[in-house]
Enzyme design. Structure first.
Site, PDB file in Angstrom:
ATOM      1  N   MET A  14      55.098  53.755  12.517  1.00  0.00           N
ATOM      2  CA  MET A  14      56.347  53.545  11.782  1.00  0.00           C
ATOM      3  C   MET A  14      56.437  54.485  10.583  1.00  0.00           C
ATOM      4  SD  MET A  14      57.751  49.667  11.628  1.00  0.00           S
ATOM      5  CE  MET A  14      58.828  49.108  12.965  1.00  0.00           C
ATOM      6  N   GLY A  15      57.668  54.798  10.223  1.00  0.00           N
ATOM      7  CA  GLY A  15      57.933  55.694   9.104  1.00  0.00           C
ATOM      8  C   GLY A  15      58.960  56.727   9.498  1.00  0.00           C
ATOM      9  N   GLY A  36      63.853  44.929   6.960  1.00  0.00           N
ATOM     10  CA  GLY A  36      62.717  44.651   7.825  1.00  0.00           C
ATOM     11  C   GLY A  36      61.608  43.903   7.103  1.00  0.00           C
ATOM     12  N   GLY A  96      52.500  45.581  12.531  1.00  0.00           N
ATOM     13  CA  GLY A  96      52.062  45.598  11.135  1.00  0.00           C
ATOM     14  C   GLY A  96      53.019  44.946  10.165  1.00  0.00           C
ATOM     15  N   ARG A  97      54.232  44.593  10.614  1.00  0.00           N
ATOM     16  CA  ARG A  97      55.258  44.158   9.667  1.00  0.00           C
ATOM     17  C   ARG A  97      55.063  42.730   9.162  1.00  0.00           C
ATOM     18  NH1 ARG A  97      61.245  45.876  11.076  1.00  0.00           N
ATOM     19  NH2 ARG A  97      61.161  43.962  12.292  1.00  0.00           N
ATOM     20  N   GLU A 112      57.030  58.266  13.017  1.00  0.00           N
ATOM     21  CA  GLU A 112      58.194  57.847  13.797  1.00  0.00           C
ATOM     22  C   GLU A 112      59.370  58.814  13.666  1.00  0.00           C
ATOM     23  OE1 GLU A 112      60.966  53.796  14.117  1.00  0.00           O
ATOM     24  OE2 GLU A 112      59.826  54.224  12.306  1.00  0.00           O
ATOM     25  N   LYS A 151      60.131  46.477  -1.617  1.00  0.00           N
ATOM     26  CA  LYS A 151      59.519  46.146  -0.339  1.00  0.00           C
ATOM     27  C   LYS A 151      59.779  47.242   0.686  1.00  0.00           C
ATOM     28  CE  LYS A 151      61.948  45.007   2.572  1.00  0.00           C
ATOM     29  NZ  LYS A 151      62.595  45.464   3.843  1.00  0.00           N
ATOM     30  N   THR A 152      58.787  47.668   1.404  1.00  0.00           N
ATOM     31  CA  THR A 152      58.915  48.425   2.647  1.00  0.00           C
ATOM     32  C   THR A 152      57.538  48.896   3.065  1.00  0.00           C
ATOM     33  OG1 THR A 152      59.766  50.397   3.786  1.00  0.00           O
ATOM     34  CG2 THR A 152      59.521  50.581   1.419  1.00  0.00           C
ATOM     35  N   ILE A 153      57.176  48.666   4.309  1.00  0.00           N
ATOM     36  CA  ILE A 153      55.875  49.134   4.780  1.00  0.00           C
ATOM     37  C   ILE A 153      55.851  50.654   4.859  1.00  0.00           C
ATOM     38  CG2 ILE A 153      55.444  47.010   6.081  1.00  0.00           C
ATOM     39  CD1 ILE A 153      55.857  48.699   8.653  1.00  0.00           C
ATOM     40  N   ASP A 154      57.032  51.292   4.917  1.00  0.00           N
ATOM     41  CA  ASP A 154      57.082  52.751   5.055  1.00  0.00           C
ATOM     42  C   ASP A 154      56.539  53.479   3.834  1.00  0.00           C
ATOM     43  OD1 ASP A 154      58.212  52.295   7.482  1.00  0.00           O
ATOM     44  OD2 ASP A 154      60.197  53.061   6.986  1.00  0.00           O
ATOM     45  N   ASP A 180      64.864  50.402  -0.204  1.00  0.00           N
ATOM     46  CA  ASP A 180      65.767  51.227  -1.017  1.00  0.00           C
ATOM     47  C   ASP A 180      67.226  50.847  -0.807  1.00  0.00           C
ATOM     48  OD1 ASP A 180      66.364  53.987   1.074  1.00  0.00           O
ATOM     49  OD2 ASP A 180      64.947  52.413   1.564  1.00  0.00           O
ATOM     50  N   ASP A 181      67.630  50.594   0.450  1.00  0.00           N
ATOM     51  CA  ASP A 181      69.018  50.178   0.692  1.00  0.00           C
ATOM     52  C   ASP A 181      69.308  48.837   0.033  1.00  0.00           C
ATOM     53  OD1 ASP A 181      69.811  52.401   2.087  1.00  0.00           O
ATOM     54  OD2 ASP A 181      69.474  51.531   4.062  1.00  0.00           O
ATOM     55  N   ARG A 216      69.926  42.646   7.892  1.00  0.00           N
ATOM     56  CA  ARG A 216      70.223  43.972   7.349  1.00  0.00           C
ATOM     57  C   ARG A 216      71.677  44.122   6.912  1.00  0.00           C
ATOM     58  NH1 ARG A 216      66.073  47.546   8.220  1.00  0.00           N
ATOM     59  NH2 ARG A 216      64.456  46.916   9.702  1.00  0.00           N
TER      60      ARG A 216
END
Length: 552
Positions: free
Chosen positions: A248-249, A78, A427-428, A309, A200-203, A173-174, A142
């Site tokens: 999100m999260g 994402g 937000g992404r 989320e 990277k990840t907004i989470d 992480d993936d 993805r």
């Protein structure tokens, strides 16, 4: 491309970066490392890249020109604000090492690598995307690289065709697990191709002692907090709605916690705490309703509720329901497909054990149907499709109406009304904050230095980021160091361990100390939009979470 006035102004912004990266550096190796868990299994999975040292760049040596290299880069997973600046930093760092080095971007992520779709990224292209949001410079997807499906061989083929000696994978992480697997494979066959990752990840769930934060988290939280603040000002003005806001999260509640610290909502649910306390859905509904009732008796019939989320997946009873639903749907797949849609919920309920039947039938009809939607690749419920904000708003509404019949629990003549929201995609791809613009550029530049240092199986690391950028440190962390084994379906596989909200951590403890006061009082904070120009305390502050985590 038509540019707004802000885009034009931001194009000239020069990201701040660690002073250590502005001159000749040497890569200093630390002590041998080990994985966070399952050490024997992880070492067996990564015999060629396990145990490598943490690398720190220190000033030293003479200015020199490195041999030219061709480097590939891809964006994976994402979107997150700042990805373009990672690529810009990587490009500038490669050119600083040797002007004849080249950068190739693979179109639409790992899928583009496998399908051999690419473009060379030149200065003219890079300059169009500096300090901008999104991943549209080369796109993302993805695709999970899988050796058995021939992905590794396909990747090696195009990398050799383009004479690429290093691949930089920008992802979560993936994606960085894929980077580690690919680095291990290339090392095992002596392919001569390095693999470097960027976090990277907004989470916000890709972090540890060496990775302070994942890029995009800062910007996304500030975007969400602006809108939450706007909603809070609206509900404090109209004084007639409770706003249920899902953020999100899925795997962790970092975004909800940070937004709560920034905006002071009346209620913020933290999934990790709910799991720790083994709360039921009914417990959560009662807790929210009690706060609403307390405010109603005080004359305040409005408020805000922040919801992660992935909340529903952390409720123990719901976890058990999901597990049985998955099993029932697999066992009765043929028969289920023949059932009329209007009768599917009743059919499934009849196949459940008593406790799960009661829980399932207590859910609003629309949520019960959502739990029967198409499964993910591991045959699990797609939690992101469940409208948790509407579920809680409806169930709390039902509870309030029950209580209205008992004037002691809720004032009978007081109206209760709700509005629901989900803030996710907004937000992404936002234009990165100064923090993310600086941090991402530094990550990319650091990745270029890891390439020139000959490292592979590392993630770029920039630390000490609550200090001024000149004082930031840079280096690399072995990705295998972050690994543990997890069971997916019927297999145990290596993955980077997700960082959950620590209930003993400073950010949560600060939130827990303040939330009772926020619940009753209207103590809203209105952060406003991200500021790019102005005093540092307005423009350059990192997240509140990071400031508490790094407090000395």
């Amino acid at each position: 491309m038509t540019k707004s006035a802000l885009q034009t102004a931001r194009a000239s912004y020069e990201p701040k970066m660690p002073a250590i990266l502005k001159g000749p550096v040497v890569a200093v190796d630390g002590a041998r490392t080990q994985s966070v868990a399952d050490r024997e299994e992880i070492e067996k999975q990564f015999p060629h890249t396990y145990g490598m040292p943490v690398v720190t760049f220190e000033r030293g040596g003479e200015a020199k020109t490195f041999p030219p290299v061709n480097v590939g880069v891809l964006l994976s997973g994402g979107q997150a604000p700042g990805g373009h600046n990672v690529i810009a930093g990587l490009f500038d760092g490669l050119k600083a090492g040797n002007r004849d080095s080249h950068l190739f971007g693979f179109i639409l992520g790992p899928g583009g690598l496998v399908a051999h779709k690419y473009r060379e990224l030149t200065k003219d292209i890079i300059d169009e995307y500096r300090n901008t949001g999104g991943f549209d410079i080369i796109g993302s997807d993805r695709t999970k690289l899988n050796k058995k499906e021939g992905h590794f061989d396909a990747a090696l083929s195009i990398l050799r065709t383009l004479h690429i000696s290093a691949l930089v994978i920008i992802g979560g992480d993936d994606s960085n697990t894929n980077a580690c697997l690919l680095a291990e494979h290339f090392k095992s066959i002596d392919a001569g191709i390095q693999v470097i990752g960027c976090p990277k990840t907004i989470d916000g769930d890709l972090k540890n002692e060496q990775i302070e934060t994942s890029f995009g988290f800062d910007t996304a939280c500030k975007v969400y907090s602006e809108v939450i603040g706007n909603i809070q000002r609206d509900c404090n003005s109209a004084k007639k709605y409770w706003h249920f806001i899902k953020l999100m999260g899925r795997s962790a509640s970092h975004i909800a916690l940070e937004c709560a610290l920034q905006t002071h909502p009346n209620i913020c649910l933290i999934s990790e705490e709910i799991e720790e306390k083994k709360l039921t859905l009914d417990d959560i509904v009662n807790s929210i309703a009690e706060t609403i009732a307390t405010r109603a008796f005080a004359g305040d019939t409005f408020g805000t509720v922040l919801i992660p989320e992935g909340l529903i997946e952390f409720i123990p009873a719901m976890k058990r329901l999901f597990a049985e639903l998955n099993s029932v749907l697999i066992r009765h797949e043929g028969e289920f497909k023949m059932i009329k849609r209007s009768e599917q919920c009743a059919y499934i309920a009849s196949k459940l054990t008593l406790d799960n039947d009661r829980l399932y039938t207590s859910l609003p009809d629309n949520v019960a149907r959502q739990l029967l939607l198409e499964r993910d690749a591991h045959n699990n419920v797609q939690v992101s499709l469940i409208e948790t904000e509407k579920l809680l708003a409806e169930m709390v509404g039902n509870r309030i109406r029950e209580w209205q019949r008992d004037r002691k629990k809720y004032p009978a003549d007081t109206k209760f009304a709700t509005q629901t929201h989900f803030f996710g995609y907004e937000g992404r791809c936002a234009a990165p904050s100064n923090y993310d613009a600086d941090y991402c550029y530094s990550l990319g530049y650091t990745a270029s230095r890891l390439v020139y240092a000959g490292k592979t199986g590392y993630m770029a690391s920039v630390r000490n980021t609550t200090a001024p950028a000149d004082c930031w440190t840079a280096g690399g962390v072995p990705i295998s160091m972050m690994m543990n084994m997890e069971t997916k379906g019927d297999k145990r596989i290596p993955v980077i361990r997700k960082a959950l909200v620590r209930l003993d951590g400073a950010p949560f403890r600060e939130f827990a100390a303040r939330r009772d006061e926020w619940a009753i009082k209207t103590d809203y904070v209105y952060p406003g939009p991200i500021q790019y120009f102005g005093p540092p305390e307005v423009c350059d502050q990192p997240t509140i979470t990071l400031q508490y985590e790094q407090a000395r």
